[in-house]
Design a protein around this motif. Structure first.
Motif, PDB file in Angstrom:
ATOM      1  N   ARG A  15      43.602  73.969  72.560  1.00 39.92           N
ATOM      2  CA  ARG A  15      42.602  73.071  73.075  1.00 39.92           C
ATOM      3  C   ARG A  15      41.597  73.102  71.704  1.00 39.92           C
ATOM      4  NH1 ARG A  15      39.520  72.507  77.865  1.00 39.92           N
ATOM      5  NH2 ARG A  15      40.363  74.739  78.559  1.00 39.92           N
ATOM      6  N   SER A  16      41.186  71.244  71.899  1.00 36.82           N
ATOM      7  CA  SER A  16      40.637  71.156  70.929  1.00 36.82           C
ATOM      8  C   SER A  16      38.864  71.185  71.545  1.00 36.82           C
ATOM      9  CB  SER A  16      40.243  68.921  70.758  1.00 36.82           C
ATOM     10  OG  SER A  16      39.732  68.959  69.976  1.00 36.82           O
ATOM     11  N   ALA A  17      38.234  71.797  69.863  1.00 34.80           N
ATOM     12  CA  ALA A  17      37.145  72.049  70.154  1.00 34.80           C
ATOM     13  C   ALA A  17      35.984  71.115  70.498  1.00 34.80           C
ATOM     14  CB  ALA A  17      36.084  72.854  68.737  1.00 34.80           C
ATOM     15  N   ILE A  18      36.163  69.086  70.009  1.00 36.55           N
ATOM     16  CA  ILE A  18      35.908  68.769  70.079  1.00 36.55           C
ATOM     17  C   ILE A  18      35.692  67.892  71.026  1.00 36.55           C
ATOM     18  CG2 ILE A  18      35.305  66.381  68.861  1.00 36.55           C
ATOM     19  CD1 ILE A  18      36.361  67.339  66.367  1.00 36.55           C
ATOM     20  N   THR A  19      36.910  67.458  71.443  1.00 39.17           N
ATOM     21  CA  THR A  19      36.335  66.686  73.070  1.00 39.17           C
ATOM     22  C   THR A  19      36.844  67.989  74.129  1.00 39.17           C
ATOM     23  OG1 THR A  19      39.218  66.990  73.419  1.00 39.17           O
ATOM     24  CG2 THR A  19      37.966  65.362  72.172  1.00 39.17           C
ATOM     25  N   GLY A  20      37.688  69.375  73.974  1.00 39.11           N
ATOM     26  CA  GLY A  20      37.822  70.358  75.138  1.00 39.11           C
ATOM     27  C   GLY A  20      38.971  70.136  75.787  1.00 39.11           C
ATOM     28  N   HIS A  21      39.934  68.657  75.303  1.00 41.45           N
ATOM     29  CA  HIS A  21      41.016  68.722  76.216  1.00 41.45           C
ATOM     30  C   HIS A  21      41.891  69.433  75.456  1.00 41.45           C
ATOM     31  CE1 HIS A  21      39.021  64.961  76.473  1.00 41.45           C
ATOM     32  NE2 HIS A  21      39.087  65.216  77.674  1.00 41.45           N
ATOM     33  N   PHE A  22      42.477  69.595  76.877  1.00 41.81           N
ATOM     34  CA  PHE A  22      44.065  70.596  76.024  1.00 41.81           C
ATOM     35  C   PHE A  22      45.360  69.721  74.778  1.00 41.81           C
ATOM     36  CE2 PHE A  22      42.909  72.316  80.305  1.00 41.81           C
ATOM     37  CZ  PHE A  22      43.075  73.347  79.913  1.00 41.81           C
ATOM     38  N   VAL A  23      45.835  70.568  74.396  1.00 40.34           N
ATOM     39  CA  VAL A  23      46.419  69.772  73.288  1.00 40.34           C
ATOM     40  C   VAL A  23      47.708  70.121  73.059  1.00 40.34           C
ATOM     41  CG1 VAL A  23      44.627  68.383  71.977  1.00 40.34           C
ATOM     42  CG2 VAL A  23      45.654  71.131  71.504  1.00 40.34           C
ATOM     43  N   LYS A  24      48.262  69.665  72.950  1.00 34.81           N
ATOM     44  CA  LYS A  24      49.596  70.948  71.859  1.00 34.81           C
ATOM     45  C   LYS A  24      49.608  71.612  71.396  1.00 34.81           C
ATOM     46  CE  LYS A  24      52.655  66.035  73.265  1.00 34.81           C
ATOM     47  NZ  LYS A  24      53.447  65.847  73.052  1.00 34.81           N
ATOM     48  N   PRO A  25      50.492  72.780  70.870  1.00 35.97           N
ATOM     49  CA  PRO A  25      50.734  73.499  69.794  1.00 35.97           C
ATOM     50  C   PRO A  25      50.823  72.511  69.105  1.00 35.97           C
ATOM     51  CG  PRO A  25      52.355  74.645  71.538  1.00 35.97           C
ATOM     52  CD  PRO A  25      51.785  72.978  72.062  1.00 35.97           C
ATOM     53  N   GLU A  26      52.161  71.872  67.907  1.00 32.94           N
ATOM     54  CA  GLU A  26      52.221  71.605  67.143  1.00 32.94           C
ATOM     55  C   GLU A  26      50.887  70.753  66.478  1.00 32.94           C
ATOM     56  OE1 GLU A  26      53.661  70.049  69.721  1.00 32.94           O
ATOM     57  OE2 GLU A  26      54.962  71.279  69.278  1.00 32.94           O
ATOM     58  N   THR A  27      50.069  70.178  67.324  1.00 29.21           N
ATOM     59  CA  THR A  27      48.188  69.569  67.519  1.00 29.21           C
ATOM     60  C   THR A  27      48.136  70.457  66.821  1.00 29.21           C
ATOM     61  OG1 THR A  27      48.635  67.602  68.183  1.00 29.21           O
ATOM     62  CG2 THR A  27      46.591  68.213  67.999  1.00 29.21           C
ATOM     63  N   SER A  28      47.668  71.435  67.693  1.00 25.38           N
ATOM     64  CA  SER A  28      46.664  72.520  67.179  1.00 25.38           C
ATOM     65  C   SER A  28      47.074  73.198  65.829  1.00 25.38           C
ATOM     66  CB  SER A  28      46.558  73.951  67.982  1.00 25.38           C
ATOM     67  OG  SER A  28      46.349  75.299  67.575  1.00 25.38           O
ATOM     68  N   ARG A  29      48.553  73.529  65.558  1.00 28.95           N
ATOM     69  CA  ARG A  29      48.452  73.752  63.796  1.00 28.95           C
ATOM     70  C   ARG A  29      48.688  72.770  62.932  1.00 28.95           C
ATOM     71  NH1 ARG A  29      53.264  75.880  66.844  1.00 28.95           N
ATOM     72  NH2 ARG A  29      54.393  73.873  66.925  1.00 28.95           N
ATOM     73  N   ARG A  30      48.865  71.912  63.159  1.00 26.48           N
ATOM     74  CA  ARG A  30      47.525  70.279  61.814  1.00 26.48           C
ATOM     75  C   ARG A  30      46.669  70.590  61.674  1.00 26.48           C
ATOM     76  NH1 ARG A  30      50.965  66.649  64.991  1.00 26.48           N
ATOM     77  NH2 ARG A  30      49.399  65.917  66.123  1.00 26.48           N
ATOM     78  N   HIS A  31      45.440  70.766  63.181  1.00 25.56           N
ATOM     79  CA  HIS A  31      43.665  70.702  62.959  1.00 25.56           C
ATOM     80  C   HIS A  31      43.276  72.066  63.442  1.00 25.56           C
ATOM     81  CE1 HIS A  31      44.087  66.738  62.585  1.00 25.56           C
ATOM     82  NE2 HIS A  31      44.549  66.604  63.772  1.00 25.56           N
ATOM     83  N   PRO A  32      43.978  73.131  62.428  1.00 27.55           N
ATOM     84  CA  PRO A  32      43.363  74.786  62.933  1.00 27.55           C
ATOM     85  C   PRO A  32      42.152  74.491  63.181  1.00 27.55           C
ATOM     86  CG  PRO A  32      44.346  74.400  60.861  1.00 27.55           C
ATOM     87  CD  PRO A  32      44.647  72.948  61.231  1.00 27.55           C
ATOM     88  N   ASP A  33      41.051  74.294  62.595  1.00 30.34           N
ATOM     89  CA  ASP A  33      39.631  74.318  62.025  1.00 30.34           C
ATOM     90  C   ASP A  33      39.335  73.240  63.004  1.00 30.34           C
ATOM     91  OD1 ASP A  33      39.822  75.751  60.050  1.00 30.34           O
ATOM     92  OD2 ASP A  33      39.545  74.039  59.077  1.00 30.34           O
ATOM     93  N   THR A  34      39.490  72.693  63.846  1.00 25.82           N
ATOM     94  CA  THR A  34      39.441  72.369  65.129  1.00 25.82           C
ATOM     95  C   THR A  34      39.977  71.927  66.463  1.00 25.82           C
ATOM     96  OG1 THR A  34      40.167  69.990  64.683  1.00 25.82           O
ATOM     97  CG2 THR A  34      37.847  70.328  63.786  1.00 25.82           C
ATOM     98  N   THR A  35      40.693  73.553  66.482  1.00 27.07           N
ATOM     99  CA  THR A  35      41.558  73.861  68.114  1.00 27.07           C
ATOM    100  C   THR A  35      41.494  75.517  68.269  1.00 27.07           C
ATOM    101  OG1 THR A  35      43.554  74.390  66.688  1.00 27.07           O
ATOM    102  CG2 THR A  35      42.671  72.079  67.738  1.00 27.07           C
TER     103      THR A  35
END
Length: 67
Positions: free
Chosen positions: A42-62
């Motif tokens: 989940r994105s900490a900024i938007t609260g929306h669920f994201v793909k694991p790849e997105t989480s790995r690219r943005h570890p500071d905000t997921t």
């Protein structure tokens, strides 16, 4: 109503309500703890669920949760 818990997207650790208020873009509020083995990110900024790849690219905000 369940008490809300707050978790840092940077560390994954629980933080105080005051720390969450001071860092809203990198803190996620949770209504209840999640158990189980199913991963969801989940994105900490938007609260929306994201793909694991997105989480790995943005570890500071997921945050990675288990449902």
């Amino acid at each position: 109503m369940a008490e809300k818990n707050y978790r840092s997207a940077e560390t994954g650790e629980y933080v105080t309500e005051e720390a969450a208020a001071e860092n809203p873009k990198t803190t996620l509020g949770e209504d209840e703890p999640h158990g189980g083995d199913n991963r969801r990110d989940r994105s900490a900024i938007t609260g929306h669920f994201v793909k694991p790849e997105t989480s790995r690219r943005h570890p500071d905000t997921t945050v990675t949760e288990n449902q």
